[in-house]
Write a protein that holds these residues in place. Structure first.
Motif: not given
Length: 348
Positions: A157-158, A161-162, A164-165, A169, A172, A189, A193, A196
């Protein structure tokens, strides 16, 4: 406990001086003094003799230990937190990473320390948190292959998120599909995604299905609560559940016959002729109405064909039950019911 601490502790327990240790091993007293301060270490060839002299084994002398216990890990994380509060984050960060390097195979330690340090960045408002990001990602990737499902799910999960940031993609999405259990909401999720990435149509399809599925879950729960209320003779509650069922169904624009199902079910259970006839008069015509989900913004991108086919089958089942089943036998002599049956035969 580190080797310098063990040497000092064992020496004192045996009432030996640094001079005596030096004499026995053929080294200088300053050398032993440096060992105990941790500024230098004994030559590897001296370790067996030093272990015998201190009446211990090599594993203990070298502080060799595969893992820390859960209690030791908790205590250490508390020490790291204390260091952040009383000194600064950088010192605590180094303290945590050094401990991980000391026990590189202890997943519980790595996970607990990294998760704490990552959270502490925001908890204590550390300046320029991105300076530490690369280190965290390195450890998250290492832990992403863990056999511990809880650790694996959290670090994935972490990583999602990273990625995506940083707008990676494809990575992710790859990570989303590696989630180890159904407890993680892959669909959610993916929808986040897609949003974004400005893939709004793909995201909307997921969220629209989510709304419809959620309504179905609520309806199922209410029907089961209705059944329990009847068995416990809580008829007022049972009536309340049917009202909520109808309101939720109409509010969420489900196929037009569905809002009447709960009331029909309760009326049959109660053998209430008037309520049952009222529900049937509303429900049966609605079964033959085509449901067009696209007419409602909630389901604009869904197809209603499968639900319409289900409605047709349900209509046939209802018709057969009314004509030859026992569920509506309490209405068999009712003129209004007979009229409804005649209309059904005509529609057939």
């Amino acid at each position: 406990m580190k080797i310098n601490e063990i040497i000092r502790k064992k020496r004192k327990a045996l009432s030996l001086t640094q001079e005596q240790i030096a004499e026995y091993l053929g080294v200088s007293t300053p050398a032993v003094n440096k060992w105990e301060k941790g500024s230098t270490y004994p030559d590897i060839t001296l370790l067996p003799a030093l272990a015998r002299l201190l009446k211990t084994d090599l594993n203990t002398l070298m502080s060799f230990q595969d893992d820390l216990s859960d209690v030791e890990i908790v205590n250490f994380v508390n020490e790291v937190d204390k260091m952040v509060r009383e000194k600064d984050y950088d010192t605590a960060f180094k303290m945590g990473i050094d401990k991980i390097h000391e026990y590189p195979t202890c997943e519980g330690l790595t996970y607990s320390v990294i998760m704490y340090l990552n959270g502490a960045l925001f908890l204590y408002g550390v300046a320029e948190p991105e300076r530490y990001e690369e280190t965290f990602i390195e450890f998250y990737e290492r832990l992403s292959t863990s056999e511990n499902i809880e650790i694996k799910e959290t670090v994935i999960s972490m990583l999602i998120s990273y990625n995506r940031k940083i707008k990676n993609y494809s990575k992710a999405e790859e990570l989303i599909n590696t989630y180890p259990s159904a407890s993680v909401d892959k669909e959610e999720q993916l929808a986040i995604l897609y949003t974004e990435q400005d893939k709004f149509l793909d995201a909307l399809k997921i969220w629209e299905h989510r709304v419809l599925n959620s309504v179905t879950e609520i309806q199922t729960a209410l029907m089961n609560m209705l059944e329990i209320a009847v068995k416990e003779n809580r008829m007022q509650d049972a009536t309340f559940y049917t009202e909520i069922y109808e309101q939720v169904s109409k509010l969420c624009y489900v196929p037009p016959y569905i809002p009447y199902i709960a009331k029909l079910q309760l009326s049959v259970i109660e053998q209430d002729k008037m309520k049952c006839l009222t529900a049937l008069k509303s429900m049966l015509p609605a079964m033959q109405e085509e449901w067009k989900p696209q007419d409602c913004p909630l389901y604009r991108h869904l197809c209603g064909s499968e639900t319409n086919i289900f409605s047709e089958r349900l209509f046939d089942m209802m018709k057969n039950e009314m004509e030859s089943g026992n569920e509506f036998s309490f209405l068999s002599n009712n003129p209004e019911y007979q009229q409804i049956l005649e209309e059904l035969k005509g529609r057939g």
